[in-house]
Enzyme design. Structure first.
Site, PDB file in Angstrom:
ATOM      1  N   GLU A 157       0.779  -1.232   0.000  1.00  0.00           N
ATOM      2  CA  GLU A 157       0.000   0.000   0.000  1.00  0.00           C
ATOM      3  C   GLU A 157       0.816   1.291   0.000  1.00  0.00           C
ATOM      4  O   GLU A 157       0.725   2.109   0.918  1.00  0.00           O
ATOM      5  CB  GLU A 157      -0.990  -0.022   1.168  1.00  0.00           C
ATOM      6  CG  GLU A 157      -1.997  -1.146   0.998  1.00  0.00           C
ATOM      7  CD  GLU A 157      -3.089  -1.195   2.059  1.00  0.00           C
ATOM      8  OE1 GLU A 157      -2.945  -0.518   3.102  1.00  0.00           O
ATOM      9  OE2 GLU A 157      -4.084  -1.893   1.833  1.00  0.00           O
ATOM     10  N   GLU A 184      -5.610  -7.627  -1.511  1.00  0.00           N
ATOM     11  CA  GLU A 184      -6.406  -7.479  -0.297  1.00  0.00           C
ATOM     12  C   GLU A 184      -7.773  -6.928  -0.659  1.00  0.00           C
ATOM     13  O   GLU A 184      -7.894  -6.005  -1.464  1.00  0.00           O
ATOM     14  CB  GLU A 184      -5.741  -6.535   0.706  1.00  0.00           C
ATOM     15  CG  GLU A 184      -4.436  -7.032   1.293  1.00  0.00           C
ATOM     16  CD  GLU A 184      -3.855  -6.045   2.314  1.00  0.00           C
ATOM     17  OE1 GLU A 184      -4.622  -5.172   2.797  1.00  0.00           O
ATOM     18  OE2 GLU A 184      -2.654  -6.138   2.605  1.00  0.00           O
TER      19      GLU A 184
END
Length: 537
Positions: free
Chosen positions: A200, A342
């Site tokens: 991320e 995810e």
């Protein structure tokens, strides 16, 4: 607890990741031979928008995240529960998850790193092992079931995530060297298929004074696309067979929009942390080894952050267009494969269930659908919960029912160093013959504690015919109850326990043995009246 927060439409990542400094010697682990279906044969590579195996057959990754190695525990969470680690992997595989995405931090890789939070009564074989040694065991065992493993550098340190791939205490060189160490450690082990380079990447600072990860801005200190090329090529220089998983950013500029300055040039469309790949077509990641690049966006629902599109009057019909824009176009235009690294939700808000159903439909069904690893197995993810419930044994059936039609179970199982039974996978067995000639049974008590014990029952087919599928039964005294089991689907009715063959190891050939592990509540007791498919041993 793992929390994601969002600013300007960008979101923080869940808990798990990597950081630290490590230069470890290459360690020999037992290579797992993947089965010819489920997750394919040999190493994987890409072909247009598909992931394919060494024979060219299309493979769809339908996996799950098991986090903890990125936290202060430095190893998988849930090892403190009464469900042994093998039992948890067994359950994931039996549910249809064919791949494990393992978040780590570089702290867990440092020499002298110690793992904590392990129930030594339930997992005595993990006591005293380093985080990497525990990872070795999980990889070996998962590989024996035909599963694959993706390693995810989730955090530079166990303290938390970072917008950039480096921090003042964890350099880019450390990040890359640790990746090269892992690539060398698992060289030749086809269970481990690739590297999710950094979890991320996201914006920091307010435009025009951006300080976070950008995409295509050209600044070597902030351009995530360029950093992914440097790390990816370094990994491929020592392990050219790995897939390189590259996440997106949140805002392509690397900075948050200043909505108060009345300057539209400083405003842009931002997405989830790691979820914005809008610039990947114009500024693609260039790797020295072709057919290794997989883009890996993240996608979440309202339990993580209330993005504007969840409040739109045209929700949920607006969702496919949003996914097209941020990352789906890469698949639809045959540019590269997508592997959603995810996605998840508590499903507390009714909109989130709609979101999950729409998202799964968007990925497509069957082997040609987009790949994914669900967040997460762990029930202790604060803003999503997990597939496992708080006992780390029972399952959230609501979530599982939505995911189930899209899961492609692993196919495999073999006599590995972890004691997986050697058996041939089977599909749609039509008969259950008794063993011709009989069977033998041997019991070993592994551990005991106040109020419970752990044991292993090994049943050998001494007959002349393959038993397919096999089923072992035994009895326990009144007051002894099953807590968990592995290497089979283990259930109890009254004083009778039944261990039914798992899908990945259904047949028991003449001379072959199966070891069923379990934990139980009550006074220690050896299994009695053991039978294999109704024949007494």
């Amino acid at each position: 607890m793992h929390r994601r927060s969002a600013l300007g439409g960008a979101i923080t990542a869940l808990a798990t990741a990597a950081a630290g400094v490590l230069v470890a010697a290459a360690v020999s682990t037992t290579p797992a031979v993947a089965a010819p279906a489920g997750t394919g044969t040999g190493y994987l590579h890409t072909d247009g928008n598909k992931i394919v195996d060494s024979t060219g057959a299309t493979v769809r990754i339908t996996g799950i995240n098991w986090f903890g190695m990125e936290t202060d525990n430095k190893t998988f969470h849930g090892l403190w529960s009464t469900n042994p680690w093998r039992g948890q992997v067994d359950k994931m595989a039996s549910l249809g998850y064919n791949t494990l995405r393992v978040p780590y931090s570089n702290d867990a890789l440092k020499p002298g790193a110690t793992a904590s939070g392990i129930n030594d009564f339930v997992n005595p074989d993990l006591v005293g092992l380093s985080p990497l040694q525990i990872l070795d065991k999980v990889i070996d065992y998962a590989g024996g079931k035909g599963m694959r493993v993706i390693l995810d550098r989730h955090r530079p340190t166990s303290a938390g995530q970072s917008a950039l791939w480096y921090t003042p205490t964890v350099s880019e060189a450390t990040w890359i060297n640790d990746w090269k160490m892992l690539a060398q450690r698992y060289a030749g082990n086809t269970t481990v298929i690739g590297a999710d380079l950094h979890n991320e990447p996201h914006a920091e600072g307010t435009n025009p004074a951006a300080t976070g990860a950008c995409w295509g801005c050209g600044d070597p200190a902030r351009d995530w696309r360029l950093a992914a090329e440097r790390a990816g090529n370094a990994i491929l220089s020592v392990q050219p067979n790995w897939l390189i998983f590259v996440e997106g950013v949140s805002c392509p500029s690397g900075g948050l929009s200043n909505v108060w300055d009345n300057d539209p040039s400083n405003d842009e469309d931002c997405g989830w942390w790691g979820g914005n790949l809008t610039k990947a077509k114009d500024f693609p990641v260039r790797l020295d080894v072709p057919h290794r690049l997989v883009y890996s966006p993240h996608e979440y629902a309202t339990s993580v952050f209330e993005q504007n599109w969840f409040k739109s009057p045209d929700f949920p019909t607006n969702l496919p267009g949003i996914w097209d824009k941020y990352w789906g176009y890469l698949h639809k235009q045959n540019i590269a494969p997508i592997m959603m690294g995810e996605f998840g939700s508590t499903l507390a808000d009714p909109r989130d269930r709609v979101w999950l159903e729409k998202l799964m439909a968007y990925t497509g069904t069957g082997v040609d659908g987009m790949s994914f690893t669900y967040w997460s197995w762990n029930p202790n993810s604060g803003d999503t919960g997990g597939i496992a419930l708080d006992d780390w044994t029972n399952i959230n059936t609501t979530k599982q029912a939505i995911l189930q039609p899209y899961l492609i179970p692993p196919v495999g199982g073999g006599g590995g160093p972890t004691g997986t039974p050697t058996a041939t996978p089977t599909s749609s067995p039509t008969s259950t013959p008794p063993p011709s000639g009989g069977c033998t049974a041997a019991y070993r008590q592994v551990n005991a504690w106040q109020g419970g014990f752990q044991g292993e029952l090994t049943v050998t087919n001494t007959g002349t015919a393959t038993v397919n599928p096999w089923q072992a039964t035994w009895t326990w005294p009144a007051g002894v109850s099953l807590a968990s089991g592995w290497n089979a689907t283990v259930t109890q009715s009254g004083t009778t326990v039944t261990a039914a063959a798992p899908t990945w190891a259904g047949a028991l050939a003449p001379g072959a043995a199966v070891t069923v592990g379990f934990t139980a509540n009550g006074a220690s007791a050896a299994p009695g009246a053991v039978k294999l498919n109704g024949v007494a041993c």
